[in-house]
Design a protein around this motif. Structure first.
Motif, PDB file in Angstrom:
ATOM      1  N   PHE A 208      26.233 -62.120  17.847  1.00 55.45           N
ATOM      2  CA  PHE A 208      26.941 -62.812  19.113  1.00 55.45           C
ATOM      3  C   PHE A 208      28.086 -62.687  18.520  1.00 55.45           C
ATOM      4  O   PHE A 208      28.523 -62.546  17.555  1.00 55.45           O
ATOM      5  CB  PHE A 208      26.438 -64.606  19.032  1.00 55.45           C
ATOM      6  CG  PHE A 208      24.915 -64.785  19.777  1.00 55.45           C
ATOM      7  CD1 PHE A 208      25.070 -65.420  20.789  1.00 55.45           C
ATOM      8  CD2 PHE A 208      24.100 -64.113  19.297  1.00 55.45           C
ATOM      9  CE1 PHE A 208      23.891 -65.583  21.608  1.00 55.45           C
ATOM     10  CE2 PHE A 208      22.510 -64.583  19.916  1.00 55.45           C
ATOM     11  CZ  PHE A 208      22.674 -65.173  21.024  1.00 55.45           C
ATOM     12  N   GLN A 209      29.304 -62.980  19.474  1.00 53.50           N
ATOM     13  CA  GLN A 209      30.601 -63.152  19.214  1.00 53.50           C
ATOM     14  C   GLN A 209      31.500 -64.195  20.107  1.00 53.50           C
ATOM     15  O   GLN A 209      30.878 -64.229  21.367  1.00 53.50           O
ATOM     16  CB  GLN A 209      31.375 -61.669  19.056  1.00 53.50           C
ATOM     17  CG  GLN A 209      32.440 -61.353  17.960  1.00 53.50           C
ATOM     18  CD  GLN A 209      33.669 -61.849  18.468  1.00 53.50           C
ATOM     19  OE1 GLN A 209      34.062 -61.923  19.754  1.00 53.50           O
ATOM     20  NE2 GLN A 209      34.649 -62.365  17.445  1.00 53.50           N
ATOM     21  N   ALA A 210      32.545 -64.697  19.724  1.00 54.66           N
ATOM     22  CA  ALA A 210      33.304 -65.676  20.372  1.00 54.66           C
ATOM     23  C   ALA A 210      34.659 -65.501  20.552  1.00 54.66           C
ATOM     24  O   ALA A 210      35.450 -66.617  20.669  1.00 54.66           O
ATOM     25  CB  ALA A 210      32.827 -67.028  20.069  1.00 54.66           C
ATOM     26  N   GLY A 211      35.188 -64.199  20.466  1.00 57.39           N
ATOM     27  CA  GLY A 211      36.456 -64.042  20.250  1.00 57.39           C
ATOM     28  C   GLY A 211      37.222 -64.075  21.593  1.00 57.39           C
ATOM     29  O   GLY A 211      36.762 -63.759  22.657  1.00 57.39           O
ATOM     30  N   ARG A 217      38.092 -59.961  21.755  1.00 55.42           N
ATOM     31  CA  ARG A 217      37.459 -59.505  22.732  1.00 55.42           C
ATOM     32  C   ARG A 217      37.303 -57.895  22.595  1.00 55.42           C
ATOM     33  O   ARG A 217      36.020 -57.583  23.268  1.00 55.42           O
ATOM     34  CB  ARG A 217      38.354 -59.573  23.878  1.00 55.42           C
ATOM     35  CG  ARG A 217      38.971 -61.108  24.464  1.00 55.42           C
ATOM     36  CD  ARG A 217      39.847 -61.041  25.647  1.00 55.42           C
ATOM     37  NE  ARG A 217      40.311 -62.378  26.110  1.00 55.42           N
ATOM     38  CZ  ARG A 217      40.345 -62.998  27.288  1.00 55.42           C
ATOM     39  NH1 ARG A 217      40.162 -62.059  28.396  1.00 55.42           N
ATOM     40  NH2 ARG A 217      40.827 -64.172  27.294  1.00 55.42           N
ATOM     41  N   ASP A 218      37.965 -57.221  21.945  1.00 53.74           N
ATOM     42  CA  ASP A 218      37.489 -56.025  21.632  1.00 53.74           C
ATOM     43  C   ASP A 218      36.429 -55.557  20.869  1.00 53.74           C
ATOM     44  O   ASP A 218      35.423 -55.057  20.979  1.00 53.74           O
ATOM     45  CB  ASP A 218      38.768 -55.239  21.101  1.00 53.74           C
ATOM     46  CG  ASP A 218      39.760 -54.565  21.925  1.00 53.74           C
ATOM     47  OD1 ASP A 218      39.396 -54.475  23.230  1.00 53.74           O
ATOM     48  OD2 ASP A 218      40.866 -53.892  21.510  1.00 53.74           O
ATOM     49  N   LEU A 219      36.196 -56.493  19.909  1.00 53.22           N
ATOM     50  CA  LEU A 219      35.301 -56.548  18.821  1.00 53.22           C
ATOM     51  C   LEU A 219      33.844 -56.979  19.628  1.00 53.22           C
ATOM     52  O   LEU A 219      32.841 -56.521  19.577  1.00 53.22           O
ATOM     53  CB  LEU A 219      35.227 -57.579  17.723  1.00 53.22           C
ATOM     54  CG  LEU A 219      34.184 -57.711  16.853  1.00 53.22           C
ATOM     55  CD1 LEU A 219      33.913 -56.501  16.291  1.00 53.22           C
ATOM     56  CD2 LEU A 219      34.390 -58.590  15.839  1.00 53.22           C
ATOM     57  N   ALA A 220      34.182 -58.011  20.539  1.00 50.96           N
ATOM     58  CA  ALA A 220      33.083 -58.521  21.526  1.00 50.96           C
ATOM     59  C   ALA A 220      32.397 -57.138  22.333  1.00 50.96           C
ATOM     60  O   ALA A 220      31.197 -57.070  22.442  1.00 50.96           O
ATOM     61  CB  ALA A 220      33.365 -59.767  22.383  1.00 50.96           C
ATOM     62  N   ALA A 221      33.317 -56.536  22.797  1.00 54.55           N
ATOM     63  CA  ALA A 221      33.265 -55.594  24.170  1.00 54.55           C
ATOM     64  C   ALA A 221      32.227 -54.294  23.187  1.00 54.55           C
ATOM     65  O   ALA A 221      31.602 -53.737  23.715  1.00 54.55           O
ATOM     66  CB  ALA A 221      34.546 -55.202  24.678  1.00 54.55           C
ATOM     67  N   ARG A 222      32.667 -54.169  22.135  1.00 54.95           N
ATOM     68  CA  ARG A 222      32.075 -52.913  21.286  1.00 54.95           C
ATOM     69  C   ARG A 222      30.902 -53.231  20.672  1.00 54.95           C
ATOM     70  O   ARG A 222      29.851 -52.518  20.544  1.00 54.95           O
ATOM     71  CB  ARG A 222      33.194 -52.368  20.434  1.00 54.95           C
ATOM     72  CG  ARG A 222      34.447 -51.729  21.122  1.00 54.95           C
ATOM     73  CD  ARG A 222      35.336 -50.956  20.134  1.00 54.95           C
ATOM     74  NE  ARG A 222      36.277 -51.868  19.759  1.00 54.95           N
ATOM     75  CZ  ARG A 222      36.116 -52.235  18.126  1.00 54.95           C
ATOM     76  NH1 ARG A 222      35.104 -51.681  17.596  1.00 54.95           N
ATOM     77  NH2 ARG A 222      37.012 -53.167  17.787  1.00 54.95           N
ATOM     78  N   TYR A 240      37.827 -64.380  32.122  1.00 55.12           N
ATOM     79  CA  TYR A 240      37.468 -63.860  30.907  1.00 55.12           C
ATOM     80  C   TYR A 240      36.094 -63.090  31.168  1.00 55.12           C
ATOM     81  O   TYR A 240      36.094 -61.855  30.526  1.00 55.12           O
ATOM     82  CB  TYR A 240      36.855 -65.056  30.063  1.00 55.12           C
ATOM     83  CG  TYR A 240      36.361 -64.749  28.740  1.00 55.12           C
ATOM     84  CD1 TYR A 240      37.288 -64.612  27.490  1.00 55.12           C
ATOM     85  CD2 TYR A 240      35.119 -64.702  28.298  1.00 55.12           C
ATOM     86  CE1 TYR A 240      36.865 -64.262  26.272  1.00 55.12           C
ATOM     87  CE2 TYR A 240      34.529 -64.494  27.016  1.00 55.12           C
ATOM     88  CZ  TYR A 240      35.582 -63.980  26.268  1.00 55.12           C
ATOM     89  OH  TYR A 240      34.988 -63.678  24.806  1.00 55.12           O
ATOM     90  N   TYR A 241      35.334 -63.435  31.992  1.00 54.29           N
ATOM     91  CA  TYR A 241      34.161 -62.866  32.327  1.00 54.29           C
ATOM     92  C   TYR A 241      34.268 -61.357  32.622  1.00 54.29           C
ATOM     93  O   TYR A 241      33.670 -60.477  32.227  1.00 54.29           O
ATOM     94  CB  TYR A 241      33.241 -63.486  33.434  1.00 54.29           C
ATOM     95  CG  TYR A 241      31.915 -63.003  33.753  1.00 54.29           C
ATOM     96  CD1 TYR A 241      30.683 -63.501  33.085  1.00 54.29           C
ATOM     97  CD2 TYR A 241      31.525 -61.998  34.524  1.00 54.29           C
ATOM     98  CE1 TYR A 241      29.561 -63.312  33.454  1.00 54.29           C
ATOM     99  CE2 TYR A 241      30.289 -61.559  35.005  1.00 54.29           C
ATOM    100  CZ  TYR A 241      29.173 -62.018  34.260  1.00 54.29           C
ATOM    101  OH  TYR A 241      28.020 -61.671  34.690  1.00 54.29           O
TER     102      TYR A 241
END
Length: 430
Positions: A208-211, A217-222, A240-241
């Motif tokens: 999980f990530q909450a950036g 957001r980049d870390l979450a997307a990758r 955001y979504y």
């Protein structure tokens, strides 16, 4: 269907919840309290329970924030439940890959495949000074370290083949060649490996990530397999979504990445009853500590702000050096509602600017469905204002409405957290 997690925080997410006569403030060191919360969430067929974490004792006289170390608590909660997922925050700034990989792999075995890791980079200088830093390292440095941490941890989880264990009492314990070093050499870590724990039941505990920042957001997307979000209203949630979904697609990923904004819910048999519950907690809120909390959110001294005057001008998001997600939410509240300082304190008292829904079970279900159907959320990270009361009410009254409308499961279909979230198990290296 909707995904729902229970975000456990002390006596509840309202800053004054511990002051209520019916609060569980005297039970926060009792593991039975957390086990009961997890069983309630499991009775409601929720995907998971979630613990945040902090590394500094801030404003301890203002009420409980942290008590038991979450991974320790989750070992007990895993034994008290059978199906519900267990997600904990673990800091990539203060941990090391081997230690984190070992803890989470152990918990995935203990829970038989129900563990998740919420990757955070931490934020406060007072936390950093408890771990040998003079101050919190720069934002970019923390996110570079986080990505390297994830790489090294996942390599350690993959250092054992799924079929490594053969248990041949007359020969080998593991199949020859099935356990390997990882030989990680990076800017932040050296890790030889292999891990001392065989590959977790889920392959990898769910990431999980909450950036909210660009790097987050980049870390979450990758890398993230599910995302926690802060969204004050539906337009913010939709923005955001759509941004995260676009980034996920641009990263070449095709697996689903559920996005779950935080949600504060006050439920009553009537809307008036629900609003009375909200007011009852707000009236217990101490003003001085609330202004200190607001000061932490906006990075300035708010102690002299006039309570019944408009909120003073705040710097733009681009000029703010602290955590940008919550600060951006505060800016949106100020810009759209033009609240007085007192009204803003009430907004932030529970959930720090996350979406708040107040009403009957049917009204709450209507709003949740509206967000889900209109590109605002794949589910929600429930943040009950007062525990255990508000999660009891949600499970007993809102969940049945969602189930009747075909929006939420009536029973678990699988046994692991990956099953609940519709995520594939990562293949091993064998």
């Amino acid at each position: 269907m909707l995904h729902l997690n229970l975000f456990i925080m002390g006596c509840g997410h309202h800053r004054a919840a511990w002051r209520h006569p019916d609060s569980a403030v005297d039970r926060l060191g009792d593991i039975a309290y957390y086990e009961a919360l997890a069983r309630t969430a499991e009775r409601g067929k929720l995907d998971a329970v979630f613990f945040a974490d902090g590394h500094a004792a801030l404003d301890v006289n203002d009420g409980p924030r942290w008590f038991l170390e979450p991974l320790t608590a989750m070992a007990a909660m895993a034994r008290a439940t059978e199906r519900i997922g267990l997600v904990s925050t673990v800091s990539s700034t203060f941990g090391t890959p081997f230690h984190v990989a070992r803890q989470l792999a152990s918990l995935d075995h203990i829970s038989r495949g129900r563990m998740g890791w919420n990757v955070v980079t931490s934020m406060f200088d007072v936390e950093a000074r408890n771990h040998g830093y003079e101050a919190m390292p720069p934002h970019d440095w923390r996110y570079q370290r986080a990505e390297e941490m994830v790489n090294a941890v996942q390599a350690l989880w993959d250092s054992w083949d799924d079929d490594a264990l053969v248990h041949d009492r007359q020969g080998d314990f593991v199949r020859p060649g099935s356990v390997r070093a990882v030989d990680h050499r990076g800017e932040h870590f050296r890790v030889d490996g292999p891990l001392t724990v065989p590959r977790p039941p889920q392959g990898h505990p769910v990431l999980f990530q909450a950036g909210a920042s660009e790097q987050g957001r980049d870390l979450a997307a990758r890398r993230a397999e599910a995302v926690y979000a802060v969204a004050y209203d539906l337009p913010a949630a939709q923005s955001y979504y759509s941004d995260i979904k676009r980034r996920v697609a641009a990263a070449g990923r095709t697996s689903p990445v559920p996005i779950m904004p935080g949600l504060v819910v006050y439920v009553g048999s009537t809307e008036a009853e629900a609003r009375a519950r909200q007011r009852a907690l707000d009236e217990l809120l101490p003003v001085a500590s609330s202004l200190r909390q607001l000061g932490g959110f906006v990075g300035q001294d708010c102690s002299g702000w006039a309570l019944d005057e408009p909120v003073p001008p705040l710097p733009p998001l681009s000029a703010f050096k602290g955590p940008q997600g919550r600060y951006g939410t505060i800016l949106r509240i100020v810009e759209t509602e033009r609240p007085t300082v007192r009204q803003l304190l009430g907004r932030l008292a529970a959930g720090g600017g996350h979406c708040t829904m107040v009403g009957t079970p049917e009204q709450i279900a209507d709003q949740m469905a509206h967000w889900w159907r209109n590109g605002g959320a794949d589910g929600f990270n429930l943040m009950p204002p007062a525990l255990p009361r508000d999660i009891d009410d949600f499970v007993d009254h809102v969940v049945p409405v969602l189930q009747q409308r075909g929006l939420f499961r009536r029973d678990y279909e699988g046994h692991t957290l990956r099953d609940h979230l519709g995520l594939a198990r990562p293949p091993g290296r064998s």
